[in-house]
Scaffold this active site. Structure first.
Site, mmCIF file in Angstrom:
data_model
loop_
_atom_site.group_PDB
_atom_site.id
_atom_site.type_symbol
_atom_site.label_atom_id
_atom_site.label_comp_id
_atom_site.label_asym_id
_atom_site.label_seq_id
_atom_site.Cartn_x
_atom_site.Cartn_y
_atom_site.Cartn_z
ATOM 1 N N LYS A 52 12.433 0.504 -8.101
ATOM 2 C CA LYS A 52 11.044 -0.157 -8.090
ATOM 3 C C LYS A 52 10.016 1.250 -7.729
ATOM 4 O O LYS A 52 8.932 1.369 -8.219
ATOM 5 C CB LYS A 52 10.866 -1.141 -7.418
ATOM 6 N N GLN A 96 11.852 -8.433 -1.177
ATOM 7 C CA GLN A 96 13.196 -8.212 -1.805
ATOM 8 C C GLN A 96 14.043 -9.379 -1.236
ATOM 9 O O GLN A 96 14.265 -9.677 -0.115
ATOM 10 C CB GLN A 96 13.730 -6.945 -1.452
ATOM 11 N N ASP A 119 5.959 -10.626 -8.017
ATOM 12 C CA ASP A 119 7.213 -11.071 -8.475
ATOM 13 C C ASP A 119 7.017 -12.623 -9.211
ATOM 14 O O ASP A 119 8.025 -12.996 -9.824
ATOM 15 C CB ASP A 119 8.121 -11.181 -7.315
#
Ligand code: NAP
Length: 292
Positions: A52, A96, A119
């Site tokens: 990422k 995460q 997200d």
């Protein structure tokens, strides 16, 4: 048979994003800025976050990685989320997953400002997606819709079978495919571990999205001629011939299914790269204030 090349498509999309970033900054706007919180040293998570951050650099985004020891408290993490919520230089951020067991992931996700939740895991974004309102769509389902869109795969009126009902892949995917957007308007069947006679259902599918995490689960005899098959699965299986000692396997038995399907994603190089690029697309949306 068309190989739905997510790697190639993700590179094309990155070039398009980089061009948009150039145009934005040329008008005096700041670089889009994505931040990521990583707790602990889980191998998979380190790899994903690494991809990422690298992708951000490729498209001209600013990126910040906050990497904490897995001994941090939930309170500490919630405070870090609050700081990112309040930091006007950060357009969007992710935490995460998975988190260490002593930290409640739902509580952490709920504490993220929905406007920065790139997200797309916050219930506000999930709810807006369900209602067809502008929102951050979670990255993997968004990446799959981009594959279908860019390869001109017709979805309207088709029977789409989604295998898996998780909050991050199967469930949102089923909502998008049944929604009224261009890549949608399908008749959707969502299957899970309690589904009976799965093969009878998959044999009726024009489009199959396999997201269950069971290597080579979908075999040739479960797929009708000409079906479009999207393989979301990424399971690490032992392989002593590789340097790492493992390799990624999808949920689809590729050699059997690819000869029957009209289009199929490979693993690796299919859905995975599109997930990362979708996070960049969401961050660009955040930088442009397109989701309120
Ligand atoms: P998950 O949370 O474990 O959910 C798996 C789903 O599959 C569950 O709904 C489960 O049903 C269902 N399932 C399990 N066994 C089944 C069976 N025999 N028949 C039918 N359904 C069955 O997994 P996930 O997070 O959605 O991930 C799925 C896979 O995608 C994993 O391999 C993951 O690594 C991969 N993934 C890849 C990406 C990417 O970027 N490529 C991103 C996310 C995930 P129940 O609900 O009844 O338990």
């Amino acid at each position: 048979m068309t190989l739905l090349d997510g790697k190639k498509l993700s590179e094309e999309l990155k070039l398009e994003i980089a061009e948009e970033v150039k145009q934005l900054t040329a008008t005096g706007r700041k670089q889009p800025h994505l931040a990521a919180i990583l707790v602990g040293n889980d191998g998979g998570s380190l790899t994903y976050v690494g991809h990422k951050v690298k992708s951000c650099e490729q498209v001209g985004f600013k990126s910040t990685l906050l990497h904490f020891d897995d001994s941090i408290t939930e309170e500490f993490l919630l405070d870090e989320v609050k700081k990112l919520n309040e930091n006007s230089d950060v357009d969007g951020f992710i935490v995460q997953l998975p988190l260490p067991k002593h930290i409640n992931p739902d509580k952490v996700i709920m504490s993220i400002d929905p406007k920065k939740d790139v997200d797309g895991f916050h219930p506000v974004n999930v709810g807006k997606v369900t209602l067809g309102l502008p929102a951050y769509v979670s990255a993997t389902p968004l990446g799959i819709t981009k594959i279908l869109e860019r390869y001109n795969i017709e979805t309207a009126g088709k029977h789409c079978v989604v295998i898996g009902r998780s909050n991050i892949v199967g469930r949102p995917m089923s909502i998008l495919m049944s929604g009224q957007a261009k890549t949608g308007n399908a008749t959707v069947t969502i299957c899970h571990s309690k589904t009976k006679n799965l093969k009878e259902i998959t044999l009726q599918a024009d489009i199959i999205i396999a997201a269950l995490g069971k290597p080579e689960f979908l075999t040739g005899e479960m797929v009708k001629e000409g079906a479009v098959v999207i393989d979301v699965g990424t399971t690490r299986v032992v392989d002593t011939t590789t340097k790492s000692g493992w390799r990624l396997k999808g949920d689809v038995k590729f050699d059997e299914v690819s000869v029957k399907s009209s289009a199929i994603t490979p693993v690796p190089g299919g859905v995975g790269p599109m997930t990362v690029v979708s996070l960049l697309l969401n961050t660009l949306k955040a930088a442009k204030n397109e989701v309120n």
